[in-house]
Design an enzyme around this catalytic site. Structure first.
Site, PDB file in Angstrom:
ATOM      1  N   HIS A   1       0.864  -1.196   0.000  1.00  0.00           N
ATOM      2  CA  HIS A   1       0.000   0.000   0.000  1.00  0.00           C
ATOM      3  C   HIS A   1       0.896   1.239   0.000  1.00  0.00           C
ATOM      4  O   HIS A   1       1.487   1.588   1.024  1.00  0.00           O
ATOM      5  CB  HIS A   1      -0.903   0.016   1.250  1.00  0.00           C
ATOM      6  CG  HIS A   1      -1.824   1.204   1.322  1.00  0.00           C
ATOM      7  ND1 HIS A   1      -3.151   1.081   1.664  1.00  0.00           N
ATOM      8  CD2 HIS A   1      -1.634   2.532   1.111  1.00  0.00           C
ATOM      9  CE1 HIS A   1      -3.721   2.272   1.664  1.00  0.00           C
ATOM     10  NE2 HIS A   1      -2.810   3.178   1.329  1.00  0.00           N
TER      11      HIS A   1
ATOM     12  N   HIS B   1       1.430   5.409  -1.879  1.00  0.00           N
ATOM     13  CA  HIS B   1       1.001   6.499  -2.759  1.00  0.00           C
ATOM     14  C   HIS B   1       2.233   7.057  -3.455  1.00  0.00           C
ATOM     15  O   HIS B   1       3.108   7.621  -2.802  1.00  0.00           O
ATOM     16  CB  HIS B   1       0.306   7.601  -1.942  1.00  0.00           C
ATOM     17  CG  HIS B   1      -0.907   7.107  -1.219  1.00  0.00           C
ATOM     18  ND1 HIS B   1      -2.165   7.152  -1.770  1.00  0.00           N
ATOM     19  CD2 HIS B   1      -1.041   6.505  -0.013  1.00  0.00           C
ATOM     20  CE1 HIS B   1      -3.034   6.612  -0.915  1.00  0.00           C
ATOM     21  NE2 HIS B   1      -2.376   6.209   0.161  1.00  0.00           N
TER      22      HIS B   1
ATOM     23  N   LYS C   1     -10.059  -0.581  -5.380  1.00  0.00           N
ATOM     24  CA  LYS C   1     -10.046   0.060  -4.073  1.00  0.00           C
ATOM     25  C   LYS C   1     -11.381   0.709  -3.763  1.00  0.00           C
ATOM     26  O   LYS C   1     -11.904   1.494  -4.560  1.00  0.00           O
ATOM     27  CB  LYS C   1      -8.932   1.123  -4.063  1.00  0.00           C
ATOM     28  CG  LYS C   1      -8.810   1.924  -2.785  1.00  0.00           C
ATOM     29  CD  LYS C   1      -8.039   1.184  -1.708  1.00  0.00           C
ATOM     30  CE  LYS C   1      -8.068   1.947  -0.393  1.00  0.00           C
ATOM     31  NZ  LYS C   1      -6.767   2.408   0.037  1.00  0.00           N
TER      32      LYS C   1
ATOM     33  N   HIS D   1     -10.411   1.253   2.238  1.00  0.00           N
ATOM     34  CA  HIS D   1     -10.162   2.282   3.256  1.00  0.00           C
ATOM     35  C   HIS D   1     -11.339   2.200   4.213  1.00  0.00           C
ATOM     36  O   HIS D   1     -12.448   2.635   3.884  1.00  0.00           O
ATOM     37  CB  HIS D   1     -10.037   3.685   2.645  1.00  0.00           C
ATOM     38  CG  HIS D   1      -9.789   4.733   3.682  1.00  0.00           C
ATOM     39  ND1 HIS D   1      -8.560   5.334   3.869  1.00  0.00           N
ATOM     40  CD2 HIS D   1     -10.604   5.240   4.649  1.00  0.00           C
ATOM     41  CE1 HIS D   1      -8.634   6.177   4.903  1.00  0.00           C
ATOM     42  NE2 HIS D   1      -9.875   6.141   5.386  1.00  0.00           N
TER      43      HIS D   1
ATOM     44  N   HIS E   1      -4.339  -0.367   6.077  1.00  0.00           N
ATOM     45  CA  HIS E   1      -3.809   0.487   7.161  1.00  0.00           C
ATOM     46  C   HIS E   1      -4.676   0.445   8.425  1.00  0.00           C
ATOM     47  O   HIS E   1      -5.233   1.449   8.841  1.00  0.00           O
ATOM     48  CB  HIS E   1      -3.577   1.923   6.684  1.00  0.00           C
ATOM     49  CG  HIS E   1      -4.690   2.583   5.909  1.00  0.00           C
ATOM     50  ND1 HIS E   1      -6.013   2.460   6.234  1.00  0.00           N
ATOM     51  CD2 HIS E   1      -4.655   3.387   4.822  1.00  0.00           C
ATOM     52  CE1 HIS E   1      -6.730   3.158   5.385  1.00  0.00           C
ATOM     53  NE2 HIS E   1      -5.926   3.727   4.515  1.00  0.00           N
TER      54      HIS E   1
ATOM     55  N   ASP F   1       1.534   2.770   3.467  1.00  0.00           N
ATOM     56  CA  ASP F   1       0.677   3.949   3.299  1.00  0.00           C
ATOM     57  C   ASP F   1       1.525   5.220   3.278  1.00  0.00           C
ATOM     58  O   ASP F   1       1.085   6.264   3.765  1.00  0.00           O
ATOM     59  CB  ASP F   1      -0.413   4.025   4.374  1.00  0.00           C
ATOM     60  CG  ASP F   1      -1.485   5.056   4.031  1.00  0.00           C
ATOM     61  OD1 ASP F   1      -1.637   5.381   2.848  1.00  0.00           O
ATOM     62  OD2 ASP F   1      -2.146   5.547   4.970  1.00  0.00           O
TER      63      ASP F   1
HETATM   64  N1  LIG Z   1      -3.457   7.884   4.626  1.00  0.00           N
HETATM   65  C1  LIG Z   1      -3.613   9.175   4.467  1.00  0.00           C
HETATM   66  O1  LIG Z   1      -3.737   9.896   5.450  1.00  0.00           O
HETATM   67  N2  LIG Z   1      -3.630   9.759   3.242  1.00  0.00           N
HETATM   68  C2  LIG Z   1      -3.616   9.084   1.976  1.00  0.00           C
HETATM   69  C3  LIG Z   1      -4.950   8.461   1.623  1.00  0.00           C
HETATM   70  C4  LIG Z   1      -5.267   7.194   2.386  1.00  0.00           C
HETATM   71  O2  LIG Z   1      -4.516   6.224   2.319  1.00  0.00           O
HETATM   72  O3  LIG Z   1      -6.301   7.142   3.059  1.00  0.00           O
HETATM   73  C5  LIG Z   1      -3.202  10.074   0.910  1.00  0.00           C
HETATM   74  O4  LIG Z   1      -3.400   9.817  -0.275  1.00  0.00           O
HETATM   75  O5  LIG Z   1      -2.638  11.130   1.254  1.00  0.00           O
HETATM   76 ZN   LIG Z   2      -3.141   5.118   1.640  1.00  0.00          ZN
HETATM   77 ZN   LIG Z   3      -6.702   5.068   3.109  1.00  0.00          ZN
END
Ligand SMILES: NC(=O)N[C@@H](CC(=O)O)C(=O)O
Ligand SMILES: [Zn+2]
Ligand SMILES: [Zn+2]
Length: 341
Positions: A13, A15, A97, A134, A172, A245
């Site tokens: 996971h 970003h 997702k 999520h 997460h 995450d």
């Molecule tokens: N985890 C977070 O607080 N932020 C994530 C989005 C997510 O994973 O929920 C993001 O894209 O910034």
């Molecule tokens: Zn995330």
């Molecule tokens: Zn998330």
């Protein structure tokens, strides 16, 4: 122990964002992770296979290593079962997702009611595409610290009961409630746990001053929940695996009157997990969590080479480049005890 060699890990996971940020996020993620589940919450979101494949190519263009992005579709109220079949046929998309609309960063186009995607979930169950969740309700009347628990009680438990053949990852996780739910569910239900939720609780974010870089969603909970997450991650259970995450936001978007949710850990992901496992006296359980349980759950092969962690304390920079901006990482300006060779 001062040295630890383990099978190459994956990040289930992360970003990576897009555009000018990609060079920086892909470099960090690809340092030693073999594969990564790449979150689709871009602007605009990755809602179809064509967009997922184009994003895959943009990531690969920045990757100098064998790093392999695993792509994810972003579900909306309008996603069709045909789109699920196309995604599966692409060979590059492994999951879809569920963002409850409004739950987190760039989730506005998410699903307003799971009833709207029941046909899609059926197709995913048939095709063997994983559902990543999520897990927070969006009702503004529900306390932010209760949103994960209520989501599990009111929504996820029903989805799990209605689709017994669907592989589901509760992403997460942050509460003992989530740990208990995943443990009591069948083998088709697993969870990712972040390094920051293992190392920190809400006191780290709120006591003695507000620390915006710890603000992420689902929000850090009280210490008893942190302890439950540590116990789960180090238990040896195959249901829990590494998902950082890591979610970069530019420094000025975090250090603001209304700051964005997301913490950056890709600069030191395995190193931070190693600290958490070491503090529990469970370094022997790190390899299963980081390198075995994820691929096993996804039905993918484990990586065949290794990485080595050494006890060599280093100071984390105050910030890292993020496109034209900077991102303040977790542990900025402080020390991390482990380093990947
Ligand atoms: N985890 C977070 O607080 N932020 C994530 C989005 C997510 O994973 O929920 C993001 O894209 O910034
Ligand atoms: Zn995330
Ligand atoms: Zn998330």
């Amino acid at each position: 122990m001062t040295k630890l060699t383990l099978t190459r890990p994956d990040d289930w996971h992360i970003h990576l964002r897009d555009g000018v940020s990609l060079a920086d996020t892909v470099r960090d993620a690809g340092r030693y992770m073999g594969r990564a589940i790449v979150m689709p919450n871009l602007v605009p979101p990755i809602t179809n296979t064509e967009a997922a494949l184009a994003y895959y190519e943009r990531i690969k263009a920045h990757s100098s290593t064998a790093f392999e992005p695993l792509m994810v579709l972003y579900l909306t109220d309008k996603t069709s079962p045909d789109e699920i079949r196309a995604a599966k046929a692409s060979g590059k998309v492994v999951a879809a997702k569920l963002y409850p609309a409004g739950a987190t960063t760039n989730s506005d186009s998410g699903v307003t009611d799971v009833a709207n995607i029941y046909g899609v979930l059926k197709a995913m169950e048939e095709e063997g595409l994983l559902l990543l969740v999520h897990g927070e309700v969006t009702d503004s009347a529900i306390d932010i610290f209760d949103r994960e628990r209520i989501f599990i009680e009111n929504i996820l438990s029903k989805v799990v009961a209605d689709f017994p053949g669907l592989k589901i990852v509760l992403e997460h996780i942050t509460t003992k409630d989530a740990v208990d739910f995943v443990m009591s569910a069948g083998d088709n239900v697993g969870a990712t746990i972040t390094a920051h939720h293992l190392l920190y609780n809400r006191n780290h974010m709120l006591a003695g001053g507000i620390r915006p870089h710890f603000y992420c969603l689902p929000i850090l909970k009280r210490n008893t929940h942190q302890q439950a997450l540590l116990a789960a991650a180090t238990s040896g259970s195959k249901k829990f695996f590494l998902g950082t995450d890591s979610a970069p936001h530019a420094k000025d978007k975090k250090e603001a009157a209304c700051g964005c949710a997301g913490s950056y850990t890709a600069h030191a992901a395995l190193e931070l997990y190693a600290e958490a496992f070491e503090a529990e006296g469970k370094l022997d359980k790190l390899e299963a969590f980081a390198s075995f349980n994820g691929p096993d759950f996804y039905g993918l092969p484990r990586n065949s080479d290794t990485v080595t962690l050494v006890k060599a304390p280093w100071q984390v920079p105050e910030s890292y480049p993020l496109g034209g901006a900077t991102v303040v990482p977790i542990r900025a300006g402080e020390t991390i005890g482990w380093k990947v060779e």
